[in-house]
Every structure is written in structure tokens, then in C-alpha cells.
Design a protein around this motif. Structure first.
Motif, PDB file in Angstrom:
ATOM      1  N   SER A 268       0.842  -1.196   0.000  1.00 51.32           N
ATOM      2  CA  SER A 268       0.000   0.000   0.000  1.00 51.32           C
ATOM      3  C   SER A 268       0.881   1.250   0.000  1.00 51.32           C
ATOM      4  N   THR A 269       0.374   2.310  -0.631  1.00 49.66           N
ATOM      5  CA  THR A 269       1.160   3.550  -0.650  1.00 49.66           C
ATOM      6  C   THR A 269       0.763   4.455   0.519  1.00 49.66           C
ATOM      7  N   HIS A 270      -0.225   4.015   1.302  1.00 53.04           N
ATOM      8  CA  HIS A 270      -0.693   4.832   2.428  1.00 53.04           C
ATOM      9  C   HIS A 270      -0.735   3.999   3.703  1.00 53.04           C
ATOM     10  N   LYS A 271      -0.283   4.628   4.816  1.00 53.52           N
ATOM     11  CA  LYS A 271      -0.201   3.916   6.093  1.00 53.52           C
ATOM     12  C   LYS A 271      -1.547   3.347   6.539  1.00 53.52           C
ATOM     13  N   ALA A 272      -2.625   4.106   6.275  1.00 50.55           N
ATOM     14  CA  ALA A 272      -3.951   3.704   6.753  1.00 50.55           C
ATOM     15  C   ALA A 272      -4.557   2.549   5.940  1.00 50.55           C
ATOM     16  N   ILE A 273      -4.016   2.329   4.775  1.00 48.91           N
ATOM     17  CA  ILE A 273      -4.573   1.263   3.917  1.00 48.91           C
ATOM     18  C   ILE A 273      -3.654   0.043   3.970  1.00 48.91           C
ATOM     19  N   PRO A 274      -4.212  -1.121   4.323  1.00 50.77           N
ATOM     20  CA  PRO A 274      -3.331  -2.312   4.435  1.00 50.77           C
ATOM     21  C   PRO A 274      -2.849  -2.794   3.057  1.00 50.77           C
ATOM     22  N   ASP A 275      -1.750  -3.549   3.092  1.00 51.66           N
ATOM     23  CA  ASP A 275      -1.253  -4.162   1.851  1.00 51.66           C
ATOM     24  C   ASP A 275      -2.317  -5.108   1.304  1.00 51.66           C
ATOM     25  N   LYS A 276      -2.295  -5.288  -0.017  1.00 47.79           N
ATOM     26  CA  LYS A 276      -3.298  -6.139  -0.659  1.00 47.79           C
ATOM     27  C   LYS A 276      -2.673  -7.480  -1.046  1.00 47.79           C
ATOM     28  N   ILE A 277      -3.425  -8.578  -0.836  1.00 43.93           N
ATOM     29  CA  ILE A 277      -2.935  -9.879  -1.314  1.00 43.93           C
ATOM     30  C   ILE A 277      -3.357 -10.009  -2.771  1.00 43.93           C
ATOM     31  N   VAL A 278      -2.407 -10.308  -3.634  1.00 42.80           N
ATOM     32  CA  VAL A 278      -2.738 -10.418  -5.062  1.00 42.80           C
ATOM     33  C   VAL A 278      -2.341 -11.796  -5.594  1.00 42.80           C
ATOM     34  N   GLN A 279      -3.029 -12.168  -6.677  1.00 44.80           N
ATOM     35  CA  GLN A 279      -2.762 -13.446  -7.320  1.00 44.80           C
ATOM     36  C   GLN A 279      -1.564 -13.290  -8.258  1.00 44.80           C
ATOM     37  N   PRO A 280      -0.444 -14.005  -8.011  1.00 45.70           N
ATOM     38  CA  PRO A 280       0.688 -13.838  -8.939  1.00 45.70           C
ATOM     39  C   PRO A 280       0.405 -14.479 -10.295  1.00 45.70           C
ATOM     40  N   ASN A 281       1.080 -13.982 -11.285  1.00 46.56           N
ATOM     41  CA  ASN A 281       0.915 -14.447 -12.659  1.00 46.56           C
ATOM     42  C   ASN A 281       1.991 -15.467 -13.035  1.00 46.56           C
ATOM     43  N   PHE A 282       3.161 -15.283 -12.424  1.00 43.16           N
ATOM     44  CA  PHE A 282       4.315 -16.135 -12.719  1.00 43.16           C
ATOM     45  C   PHE A 282       4.997 -16.555 -11.418  1.00 43.16           C
ATOM     46  N   LEU A 283       5.706 -17.673 -11.506  1.00 37.72           N
ATOM     47  CA  LEU A 283       6.556 -18.127 -10.407  1.00 37.72           C
ATOM     48  C   LEU A 283       7.991 -18.013 -10.902  1.00 37.72           C
ATOM     49  N   MET A 284       8.831 -17.326 -10.132  1.00 35.94           N
ATOM     50  CA  MET A 284      10.234 -17.227 -10.570  1.00 35.94           C
ATOM     51  C   MET A 284      10.944 -18.535 -10.247  1.00 35.94           C
ATOM     52  N   ILE A 285      11.553 -19.149 -11.245  1.00 33.74           N
ATOM     53  CA  ILE A 285      12.216 -20.438 -11.024  1.00 33.74           C
ATOM     54  C   ILE A 285      13.596 -20.234 -10.419  1.00 33.74           C
ATOM     55  N   ASN A 286      14.305 -19.231 -10.864  1.00 35.91           N
ATOM     56  CA  ASN A 286      15.618 -18.940 -10.256  1.00 35.91           C
ATOM     57  C   ASN A 286      15.650 -17.481  -9.800  1.00 35.91           C
ATOM     58  N   LYS A 287      15.940 -17.301  -8.513  1.00 37.30           N
ATOM     59  CA  LYS A 287      15.990 -15.921  -7.988  1.00 37.30           C
ATOM     60  C   LYS A 287      17.235 -15.219  -8.539  1.00 37.30           C
ATOM     61  N   LYS A 288      18.329 -15.975  -8.593  1.00 40.56           N
ATOM     62  CA  LYS A 288      19.584 -15.429  -9.163  1.00 40.56           C
ATOM     63  C   LYS A 288      19.712 -15.940 -10.593  1.00 40.56           C
ATOM     64  N   PRO A 289      20.239 -15.137 -11.511  1.00 39.35           N
ATOM     65  CA  PRO A 289      20.360 -15.632 -12.889  1.00 39.35           C
ATOM     66  C   PRO A 289      21.355 -16.783 -13.003  1.00 39.35           C
ATOM     67  N   ILE A 290      21.059 -17.674 -13.940  1.00 36.96           N
ATOM     68  CA  ILE A 290      21.978 -18.785 -14.227  1.00 36.96           C
ATOM     69  C   ILE A 290      23.056 -18.236 -15.166  1.00 36.96           C
ATOM     70  N   THR A 291      24.321 -18.540 -14.852  1.00 42.75           N
ATOM     71  CA  THR A 291      25.420 -18.070 -15.712  1.00 42.75           C
ATOM     72  C   THR A 291      26.201 -19.279 -16.242  1.00 42.75           C
ATOM     73  N   ALA A 292      27.108 -19.014 -17.147  1.00 38.37           N
ATOM     74  CA  ALA A 292      27.822 -20.111 -17.813  1.00 38.37           C
ATOM     75  C   ALA A 292      28.774 -20.838 -16.859  1.00 38.37           C
ATOM     76  N   SER A 293      28.923 -22.144 -17.107  1.00 34.92           N
ATOM     77  CA  SER A 293      29.857 -22.959 -16.312  1.00 34.92           C
ATOM     78  C   SER A 293      31.292 -22.578 -16.698  1.00 34.92           C
ATOM     79  N   VAL A 294      32.233 -22.979 -15.865  1.00 34.25           N
ATOM     80  CA  VAL A 294      33.643 -22.690 -16.149  1.00 34.25           C
ATOM     81  C   VAL A 294      34.012 -23.287 -17.507  1.00 34.25           C
ATOM     82  N   GLU A 295      33.489 -24.485 -17.770  1.00 30.40           N
ATOM     83  CA  GLU A 295      33.806 -25.156 -19.033  1.00 30.40           C
ATOM     84  C   GLU A 295      33.311 -24.318 -20.230  1.00 30.40           C
TER      85      GLU A 295
END
Ligand code: SAM
Length: 314
Positions: A268-295
Motif C-alpha cells: 500500500s502507498t498509504h499507512k492507513a490502507i493495508p497491503d493487498k494480497i494479489v494473485q501472482p501471474n508467474f513463479l520465478m524459477i531462479n531468484k539469481k540468474p543462471i550463468t555459464a559454467s567454467v567449461e
């Protein structure tokens, strides 16, 4: 996995993309950035005879290369090649009577073929006309931009898309220089930048300025934004999107989109109004990006800056 056919382009993070993308071997997958077909073919090799890949590219050279080199997949009607901008993914699928797909891959940026071909004018290392259009039918090339944009617009592009601290000075020099002779060749821009900067910084400045022009010519960030906005519509629930980016502007856009779409609480952008629970559209599979292996890093220089992010449609 089968070795790639030629040196058109060596696919990056190949195993990582495939293992994260494919959930149904009979499914339909979109490769938004077909290039030399490395990822498209690797996906097809994992699918059953029912599976398909819709492979999109805006570059006629890529279309020609894959059409002539992988006709066995085309003949089996498993590889469907489409010349288009991936920002039009919904229209492309509609034109093939496809409503939803099981996965979407985008390996952003330019291919080695494009960079290493001096006629395409992408590289500051090769002499040639400074063109940089991925689709040669587009009207505006880098040459047009350098010779017609105002000093302020050039400076904004160099700063916004190249994050170049000397953006103003370089823009001013471009305008001074083009008043006596148009900037038509990669070498014209290279010598102008070399005049302004000394030794160790010059390669960094050149790559930032060339990157900025390429992004502007091909409206790359607009296309990425439109693609991201279409994902929810084209993916089935459980379908995944995998995006490989090569610089911070792209990676930031992908990350911010995935984070915003996977949010379960809207602050919420205002103290008097509580945060809203929303339905997510996507699930993030990796929080950190996958990068190339040493090989891979030792085998493929291009993989150094690659970051793969994956999300799943809910
Ligand atoms: C990094 S290469 C992809 C290489 C490919 N994965 C392979 O294995 O060969 C990026 C390709 O995407 C294409 N491309 C970039 N932006 C595009 C867009 N907005 N629409 C369609 N194709 C695009 C380029 O023309 C280029 O061929």
C-alpha cells in the motif's frame, strides 16, 4: 546433445535452457531468436514426433541459413520458421492457428554471424558501412541516426542505452564531425571516439557507444517489453519462459518484470490502507540468474556476460 552444424553461432547456456524449458515432449515451443538455429534444434531433439518449434527471427540471413540447413525438421513439419519481430509473438501464433504454447525462449541480442559480418556494420573491430539493422527492411540504420539525430538525442541514446559517461562530448563531436563529412563507416565513428579518449578506456567506450546505437536502431528494449507483456497470454499454465540477456539494461527489464509478476502482496502507498494480497501471474524459477559454467566460459567467449532467467506461468 548434437554438435552445432556450423560456426554461424555457438548457442549459449544450451543445456541450462533446455532443461529448464521443456515440460511436455509433445508440446509447442517458441524460439523467439532463432539465429543459427542452435537452441531450436536442441529443443526439437528433446521433443517427440508430435512436438513443434516455432522459430522467429527478424534477420533474413538467419531465416535463409536455418531454412537451408535444417530442412529435415521443416519437412517433418516440426520446425516452423517465421520472419517477424518477436514483439509480435501473439500475432505470429494466431497466424499459425496456435492459441497457447508450452514454452518461450529468447536469447537476446545479436548472433556471431551478425557481429562478424563486416557488411552488417555491428562491430567496431571491422570496417564497413555503419548499418546495424537486424532487419534490412527497416528504414533507419545507425548511419541515418548518426547523421540526422540532434545532438541532444544522440547524447540521450549514448547515455541511456550505453550508460556512457562521456555521452555529451561524444554527441557534440559527432555533430561537429558530420558537418564537414557524413559519418558513414564504422571507422569514422571509431576514429572520432579514439580522438576523445585515451588508451585503456577506449575499448569500453567503443563497446558502449556501439551497443547504444544497436539498441536504438533495432528498438531492442521496446521489443523486449512487448514480448514480456505478451507472455501471460501465450503460455499455458505450467509453461515456462527462459530469457538470456547480455547486458544490464536487458537483464534489469527481465528481472523487474518477473519480480512484479510473481508478487503475492501489493504494498500500500498509504499507512492507513493495508497491503493487498494479489494473485501472482508467474513463479520465478531462479531468484539469481543462471550463468555459464567454467567449461563453457573457456569454450565460448560470448557466454561471459550471459544471464538466464526462467519463470513459470501460474
Ligand atoms: C543471440 S542470437 C540467437 C542465437 C541462437 N539462439 C542460436 O543458437 O543460434 C539473437 C538472434 O535474435 C534475433 N533477434 C534479435 N531481436 C529480435 C527481435 N526483436 N525479433 C526477432 N528476432 C530478433 C537476431 O536477429 C539474432 O539472429
Amino acid at each position: 546433445m548434437e554438435k552445432h552444424k556450423t560456426n554461424y553461432h555457438k548457442p549459449v547456456l544450451l543445456e541450462e535452457c533446455i532443461s529448464n524449458l521443456i515440460s511436455d515432449k509433445d508440446g509447442i515451443y517458441v524460439d523467439c531468436t532463432m539465429g543459427g538455429g542452435g537452441h531450436s534444434i536442441a529443443i526439437l531433439q528433446q521433443l517427440s514426433a508430435k512436438g513443434k518449434v516455432i522459430a522467429i527471427d527478424r534477420d533474413d540471413d538467419a531465416i535463409k541459413f536455418v531454412s537451408t540447413n535444417f530442412f529435415e525438421w521443416i519437412n517433418k513439419d516440426q520446425l516452423i520458421i517465421v520472419k517477424n519481430n518477436f514483439q509480435n509473438i501473439s500475432e505470429v501464433l494466431a497466424s499459425k492457428n496456435i492459441l497457447k504454447v508450452n514454452g518461450v525462449l529468447a536469447d537476446l541480442g545479436v548472433s556471431s554471424f551478425q557481429i562478424e559480418n563486416q557488411d552488417r556494420g555491428f562491430s567496431y573491430l571491422l570496417s564497413g558501412e555503419i548499418d546495424m539493422r537486424m532487419d534490412k527492411q527497416d528504414e533507419i540504420s545507425a548511419k541515418n541516426i548518426l547523421n540526422s539525430y540532434s545532438e541532444e538525442s544522440l547524447s540521450n541514446i549514448f547515455y541511456k542505452y550505453g550508460e556512457e559517461p562521456m555521452s555529451r562530448r561524444i554527441a557534440r563531436e559527432v555533430v561537429i564531425s558530420r558537418n564537414s563529412k557524413p559519418i558513414n563507416e564504422t571507422a569514422d565513428l571509431v576514429s572520432l571516439i579514439k580522438k576523445l579518449s585515451s588508451g585503456i578506456h577506449v575499448v569500453k567506450i567503443l563497446s558502449r557507444i556501439f551497443q547504444a546505437l544497436r539498441i536504438e536502431v533495432n528498438k531492442e528494449l521496446d521489443a523486449l517489453t512487448k514480448l514480456l507483456e505478451s507472455l501471460s497470454e501465450v503460455l499455458i499454465p505450467g509453461g515456462r519462459v527462459a530469457i538470456i540477456s547480455y547486458h544490464s539494461l536487458e537483464d534489469r527489464a527481465v528481472k523487474q518484470f518477473f519480480v512484479s509478476q510473481s508478487r503475492t502482496i501489493e504494498k500500500s502507498t498509504h499507512k492507513a490502507i493495508p497491503d493487498k494480497i494479489v494473485q501472482p501471474n508467474f513463479l520465478m524459477i531462479n531468484k539469481k540468474p543462471i550463468t555459464a559454467s567454467v567449461e563453457e566460459l573457456t569454450l565460448n567467449k560470448k557466454s561471459r556476460s550471459a544471464k538466464l532467467r526462467v519463470a513459470e506461468k501460474i
